[in-house]
Design a protein around this motif. Sequence first.
Motif, PDB file in Angstrom:
ATOM      1  N   ILE A 129       0.857  -1.184   0.000  1.00  0.00           N
ATOM      2  CA  ILE A 129       0.000   0.000   0.000  1.00  0.00           C
ATOM      3  C   ILE A 129       0.893   1.233   0.000  1.00  0.00           C
ATOM      4  O   ILE A 129       1.737   1.400   0.893  1.00  0.00           O
ATOM      5  CB  ILE A 129      -0.932  -0.002   1.232  1.00  0.00           C
ATOM      6  CG1 ILE A 129      -1.788  -1.281   1.230  1.00  0.00           C
ATOM      7  CG2 ILE A 129      -1.806   1.241   1.256  1.00  0.00           C
ATOM      8  CD1 ILE A 129      -2.309  -1.652   2.589  1.00  0.00           C
ATOM      9  N   LEU A 130       0.728   2.065  -0.989  1.00  0.00           N
ATOM     10  CA  LEU A 130       1.499   3.300  -1.110  1.00  0.00           C
ATOM     11  C   LEU A 130       0.579   4.475  -0.810  1.00  0.00           C
ATOM     12  O   LEU A 130      -0.509   4.585  -1.384  1.00  0.00           O
ATOM     13  CB  LEU A 130       2.081   3.431  -2.517  1.00  0.00           C
ATOM     14  CG  LEU A 130       2.881   2.225  -3.025  1.00  0.00           C
ATOM     15  CD1 LEU A 130       3.377   2.481  -4.444  1.00  0.00           C
ATOM     16  CD2 LEU A 130       4.032   1.898  -2.102  1.00  0.00           C
ATOM     17  N   VAL A 131       1.029   5.348   0.082  1.00  0.00           N
ATOM     18  CA  VAL A 131       0.195   6.467   0.546  1.00  0.00           C
ATOM     19  C   VAL A 131       0.863   7.793   0.148  1.00  0.00           C
ATOM     20  O   VAL A 131       1.582   8.406   0.948  1.00  0.00           O
ATOM     21  CB  VAL A 131      -0.029   6.405   2.075  1.00  0.00           C
ATOM     22  CG1 VAL A 131      -1.003   7.498   2.523  1.00  0.00           C
ATOM     23  CG2 VAL A 131      -0.541   5.024   2.495  1.00  0.00           C
ATOM     24  N   PRO A 132       0.642   8.223  -1.105  1.00  0.00           N
ATOM     25  CA  PRO A 132       1.203   9.515  -1.524  1.00  0.00           C
ATOM     26  C   PRO A 132       0.408  10.677  -0.939  1.00  0.00           C
ATOM     27  O   PRO A 132      -0.771  10.534  -0.620  1.00  0.00           O
ATOM     28  CB  PRO A 132       1.077   9.478  -3.051  1.00  0.00           C
ATOM     29  CG  PRO A 132      -0.085   8.587  -3.303  1.00  0.00           C
ATOM     30  CD  PRO A 132      -0.097   7.574  -2.188  1.00  0.00           C
ATOM     31  N   ARG A 133       1.079  11.815  -0.780  1.00  0.00           N
ATOM     32  CA  ARG A 133       0.400  12.994  -0.277  1.00  0.00           C
ATOM     33  C   ARG A 133       0.812  14.208  -1.130  1.00  0.00           C
ATOM     34  O   ARG A 133       0.943  15.316  -0.643  1.00  0.00           O
ATOM     35  CB  ARG A 133       0.735  13.185   1.216  1.00  0.00           C
ATOM     36  CG  ARG A 133      -0.366  13.814   2.018  1.00  0.00           C
ATOM     37  CD  ARG A 133      -0.286  15.326   2.292  1.00  0.00           C
ATOM     38  NE  ARG A 133       0.828  16.047   1.793  1.00  0.00           N
ATOM     39  CZ  ARG A 133       0.723  17.018   0.880  1.00  0.00           C
ATOM     40  NH1 ARG A 133      -0.438  17.335   0.320  1.00  0.00           N
ATOM     41  NH2 ARG A 133       1.803  17.687   0.485  1.00  0.00           N
ATOM     42  N   GLU A 134       1.044  13.980  -2.368  1.00  0.00           N
ATOM     43  CA  GLU A 134       1.467  15.038  -3.293  1.00  0.00           C
ATOM     44  C   GLU A 134       0.239  15.682  -3.914  1.00  0.00           C
ATOM     45  O   GLU A 134      -0.745  15.006  -4.198  1.00  0.00           O
ATOM     46  CB  GLU A 134       2.331  14.421  -4.392  1.00  0.00           C
ATOM     47  CG  GLU A 134       3.070  15.417  -5.236  1.00  0.00           C
ATOM     48  CD  GLU A 134       4.226  16.063  -4.516  1.00  0.00           C
ATOM     49  OE1 GLU A 134       4.255  17.316  -4.464  1.00  0.00           O
ATOM     50  OE2 GLU A 134       5.086  15.345  -4.002  1.00  0.00           O
ATOM     51  N   THR A 135       0.311  16.982  -4.124  1.00  0.00           N
ATOM     52  CA  THR A 135      -0.757  17.661  -4.867  1.00  0.00           C
ATOM     53  C   THR A 135      -0.228  18.988  -5.391  1.00  0.00           C
ATOM     54  O   THR A 135       0.504  19.674  -4.667  1.00  0.00           O
ATOM     55  CB  THR A 135      -2.016  17.872  -3.986  1.00  0.00           C
ATOM     56  OG1 THR A 135      -3.096  18.318  -4.793  1.00  0.00           O
ATOM     57  CG2 THR A 135      -1.783  18.861  -2.860  1.00  0.00           C
ATOM     58  N   PRO A 136      -0.509  19.338  -6.631  1.00  0.00           N
ATOM     59  CA  PRO A 136      -1.184  18.532  -7.644  1.00  0.00           C
ATOM     60  C   PRO A 136      -0.261  17.423  -8.133  1.00  0.00           C
ATOM     61  O   PRO A 136       0.920  17.389  -7.793  1.00  0.00           O
ATOM     62  CB  PRO A 136      -1.487  19.539  -8.754  1.00  0.00           C
ATOM     63  CG  PRO A 136      -0.420  20.578  -8.619  1.00  0.00           C
ATOM     64  CD  PRO A 136      -0.114  20.669  -7.149  1.00  0.00           C
ATOM     65  N   LEU A 137      -0.807  16.535  -8.934  1.00  0.00           N
ATOM     66  CA  LEU A 137      -0.046  15.411  -9.468  1.00  0.00           C
ATOM     67  C   LEU A 137       0.417  15.714 -10.890  1.00  0.00           C
ATOM     68  O   LEU A 137      -0.350  16.221 -11.706  1.00  0.00           O
ATOM     69  CB  LEU A 137      -0.914  14.152  -9.480  1.00  0.00           C
ATOM     70  CG  LEU A 137      -1.369  13.643  -8.117  1.00  0.00           C
ATOM     71  CD1 LEU A 137      -2.401  12.534  -8.291  1.00  0.00           C
ATOM     72  CD2 LEU A 137      -0.190  13.152  -7.294  1.00  0.00           C
ATOM     73  N   SER A 138       1.666  15.380 -11.155  1.00  0.00           N
ATOM     74  CA  SER A 138       2.166  15.504 -12.528  1.00  0.00           C
ATOM     75  C   SER A 138       1.760  14.254 -13.310  1.00  0.00           C
ATOM     76  O   SER A 138       1.355  13.241 -12.732  1.00  0.00           O
ATOM     77  CB  SER A 138       3.693  15.632 -12.522  1.00  0.00           C
ATOM     78  OG  SER A 138       4.279  14.396 -12.163  1.00  0.00           O
ATOM     79  N   LEU A 139       1.893  14.320 -14.614  1.00  0.00           N
ATOM     80  CA  LEU A 139       1.611  13.152 -15.449  1.00  0.00           C
ATOM     81  C   LEU A 139       2.549  12.006 -15.081  1.00  0.00           C
ATOM     82  O   LEU A 139       2.151  10.839 -15.098  1.00  0.00           O
ATOM     83  CB  LEU A 139       1.742  13.503 -16.931  1.00  0.00           C
ATOM     84  CG  LEU A 139       1.430  12.371 -17.916  1.00  0.00           C
ATOM     85  CD1 LEU A 139       0.024  11.828 -17.699  1.00  0.00           C
ATOM     86  CD2 LEU A 139       1.612  12.852 -19.345  1.00  0.00           C
TER      87      LEU A 139
END
Length: 197
Positions: A129-139
């Motif tokens: 399970i990967l929990v990213p917290r980035e925003t906005p997301l790049s392609l």
Amino acid sequence: MSHPIVIGITGASGAVYATRLVDVLLRAGHEVHLSISPSGRDVMQQELDRTVDLENFDAKRLFAENAEGLTYHHWQNFMAPIASGSFLTGGMVICPCSGTTLSSVAAGASGNLIQRAAEVHLKERRRLILVPRETPLSLTHIDNMRRVTEAGAVVLPASPGWYHGVTKLDDLVDFVVGRICDQLGVNNRLMRRWGES
């Protein structure tokens, strides 16, 4: 007795999710194997004002009296049990998951123990399970999320819901941690579920 759960803490924002997750798992009686990257350590210092010494790790300092059941592995120790598929686990969570870690997992390019343990979980077809917290997301982020999902991982962004009677910040943290626990098959009552009164 269930198999241990592996937790990797990397350098994305959202260290509070990781520390709460470890605390919940330990309190529920689960064995936890933990590794923290240098960037993860830095974010914990900045966001939580917690000093973590990766060379001389003190679990009690980080998790107080609740450190029983926690095994720490240095991020450069490729001889740690979690680097091998023969070490049975109940799953792995990278929380928070930085963009760099996501990219490494998507490419199968292990530069540290956390990335290697993730690669092991994918090859062994175990929960990752990967929990990213980035925003906005790049392609690139989106494409890497697609790639890890196709490889068998679950991408669970740290995006708390608001429908469960939020009254304090901890409710938002527990929403995300509860959803992670759901994916691990860990029973929890961290949030009010949809349809519950």
